[in-house]
Scaffold this active site. Structure first.
Site, PDB file in Angstrom:
ATOM      1  N   HIS A  75      -7.306   0.852   4.056  1.00  0.00           N
ATOM      2  CA  HIS A  75      -7.688  -0.496   3.635  1.00  0.00           C
ATOM      3  C   HIS A  75      -8.507  -1.198   4.710  1.00  0.00           C
ATOM      4  O   HIS A  75      -9.301  -2.086   4.407  1.00  0.00           O
ATOM      5  CB  HIS A  75      -6.445  -1.323   3.318  1.00  0.00           C
ATOM      6  CG  HIS A  75      -5.760  -0.900   2.052  1.00  0.00           C
ATOM      7  ND1 HIS A  75      -4.657  -1.561   1.551  1.00  0.00           N
ATOM      8  CD2 HIS A  75      -6.019   0.113   1.182  1.00  0.00           C
ATOM      9  CE1 HIS A  75      -4.265  -0.968   0.433  1.00  0.00           C
ATOM     10  NE2 HIS A  75      -5.075   0.046   0.195  1.00  0.00           N
ATOM     11  N   ASP A 124      -3.312   2.960   3.556  1.00  0.00           N
ATOM     12  CA  ASP A 124      -3.361   1.518   3.821  1.00  0.00           C
ATOM     13  C   ASP A 124      -4.111   1.328   5.132  1.00  0.00           C
ATOM     14  O   ASP A 124      -4.957   2.141   5.475  1.00  0.00           O
ATOM     15  CB  ASP A 124      -1.951   0.936   3.844  1.00  0.00           C
ATOM     16  CG  ASP A 124      -1.907  -0.529   3.408  1.00  0.00           C
ATOM     17  OD1 ASP A 124      -2.638  -1.343   4.003  1.00  0.00           O
ATOM     18  OD2 ASP A 124      -1.156  -0.870   2.475  1.00  0.00           O
TER      19      ASP A 124
END
Length: 486
Positions: free
Chosen positions: A338, A304
């Site tokens: 991300h 992430d």
């Protein structure tokens, strides 16, 4: 060559140019140059109060093993982890009671359950020491006052946890493994990407997450926010309402949830740490409502966001009204994730004076370089975000400011993002240069780009941005200036 030398050699440092700075307190004020803006970053670095641990050494004598237990030895692993948890916690408590010092784990594998750090104590892992957290939920009880996705609750104890402690550290050249895997902790996420596990609807986070959001919006006291059953995964390391914290030298892997999650913490240093975890929500370092933060020399390879700065979700964020502020990120490497440097999405308390310099970001699995994500439920005032001397190799979207994250316009709290500055940034290969999406009634504020060189397949999206100032900006080898039609 160390990381700092490598980063400096990777960057073409140039003299600053003259830009104007728009203050939220009044009309635009002409500054003498970028260096005046970046004096704030230097001031942050100088202002972070150091951790000073007494020299006394406390040698851990808990049971260690030379090889990790196999699946067939799960019961024995839990028993050993329970013993080590009690022994290590007793040693930390003794160290704290006697005025502080260093609790030392020597080389070897140390199965364990959740532990709590106390004031004036440093937990130090020697080289080749592995603190192996066993993924059995009972080892992370009793519930403690914690925060999960920006909302307070009584939840599982973070694997390493400190509450209202001062002058603490977690250091060394060893490794801490959180026990997250496709068999343990991560399946509680439910469906995720290609879902490399069998989804069990009776053991996933959605129902608990939804209930916690309801409790938060209703203003239920934190001590009553107890979920039964609870499938909200704990972070690997959390300091809550602490002062003078240092996390240094370690490699952190396989976290159940976020890796480093300081909350309401002041004077935080995260230095030379490797965050390697590819599970769901494996954010690397997420300071939330923290002040005076230095993150330097770190490496992020995550499932992430690499670094995500936060300040609480919705009602809880507005209740505390404590921005994440005075943050300096420098000399770091971002690989998969991300986003490289991210603000949000739990950003209801706002963010002020955020600086990042001398970073290298590049990976086919890196989605975004700079990312600011919010919406009309989160809101939040984000003022003064500055990046300089950045190399972005391969990325999907280079610069993202998005008011339409998740709930989008469905809310009454309009975000405010202004005074975003990027200087001396090289973008080697992007699918899109921009994704800038504001609201018509709350456009994105001033963005300043200087000495930016980019190659991108598309310019991308520029919607509801009040002003973009450019100087020496090149896109695909040609000079570029923003206009409403570009």
């Amino acid at each position: 060559m160390d990381r700092r030398d490598f980063l400096k050699s990777s960057l073409a440092l140039t003299a600053p140019v003259v830009l104007s700075h728009c203050s939220s307190a009044g009309p635009a004020v002409e500054l003498s140059g970028l260096e005046l803006l970046w004096q704030q970053a230097d001031a942050i670095e100088a202002s972070v109060q150091p951790v000073t641990i007494p020299p006394k050494i406390y040698q851990a004598s808990a049971h260690q093993v030379q090889v990790l237990p196999s699946q067939a030895e799960a019961i024995q692993a839990v028993s050993l982890a329970r013993h080590n948890r009690q022994a290590l916690q007793a040693l930390i408590d003794l160290c704290h009671q006697q005025g502080g010092g260093r609790v030392l784990l020597s080389a070897g594998v140390w199965p364990c359950g959740a532990i709590r750090l106390k004031s004036n104590v440093e937990l130090h892992l020697a080289k080749d020491a592995l603190l192996q957290f066993v993924p059995e939920p009972e080892l992370y009880l009793p519930y403690v006052h914690t925060r999960w996705e920006g909302m307070e609750l009584m939840g599982y104890q973070p694997l390493i946890y400190a509450y209202q402690a001062t002058n603490i550290a977690v250091t060394g050249l060893g490794r801490i493994d959180g026990g997250g895997s496709n068999q343990h902790w991560w399946p509680w996420k439910g469906a995720w990407k290609h879902t490399p596990w069998q989804v069990n609807p009776e053991q996933e986070q959605k129902a608990g997450r939804d209930l916690l959001m309801q409790m938060t919006e209703q203003g239920l006291p934190v001590e009553q926010r107890v979920l039964t059953p609870n499938f909200l995964r704990p972070p690997l390391l959390q300091t809550y309402d602490c002062q003078q914290v240092r996390i240094e030298g370690l490699t952190l892997t396989n976290s159940p949830f976020w890796l480093i999650h300081p909350v309401l913490t002041q004077d935080l240093t995260v230095r030379n740490v490797k965050c390697i975890s590819h599970g769901p929500n494996s954010d690397g370092c997420d300071p939330e409502s923290c002040q005076r933060v230095l993150i330097e020399g770190c490496e992020f390879d995550t499932g992430d966001d690499c670094i995500a700065l936060k300040s609480g979700r919705n009602a809880d964020g507005r209740r505390f009204a404590t921005p994440v502020q005075q943050v300096l990120i420098q000399d770091c490497v971002m690989k998969a994730g991300h986003g490289g440097v991210v603000l949000g999405s739990e950003i209801s308390g706002g963010a002020h004076a955020i600086f990042a310099r001398r970073l290298v970001m590049s990976s086919p699995d890196l989605d975004r370089g700079l990312r600011i994500k919010t919406n009309a439920l989160r809101g939040g005032e984000i003022d003064t975000v500055a990046l300089r001397d950045i190399v972005i190799g391969q990325v999907k979207d280079a610069i993202v400011i998005n008011y339409f994250y998740e709930e989008g316009r469905d809310g009454a709290f309009l975000p405010q993002v202004r005074n975003v500055s990027l200087h001396n940034v090289e973008i080697g290969q992007a699918e899109r240069l921009f994704e800038l999406r504001g609201f018509a009634e709350a456009p994105i504020g001033l963005i300043q780009l200087s000495k930016v060189t980019a190659r991108a397949l598309q310019l991308g999206v520029l919607e509801q941005v009040s002003e973009i100032r450019t100087q020496q900006v090149q896109l695909n080898g040609e000079a570029w200036q923003h206009s409403p039609q570009s």
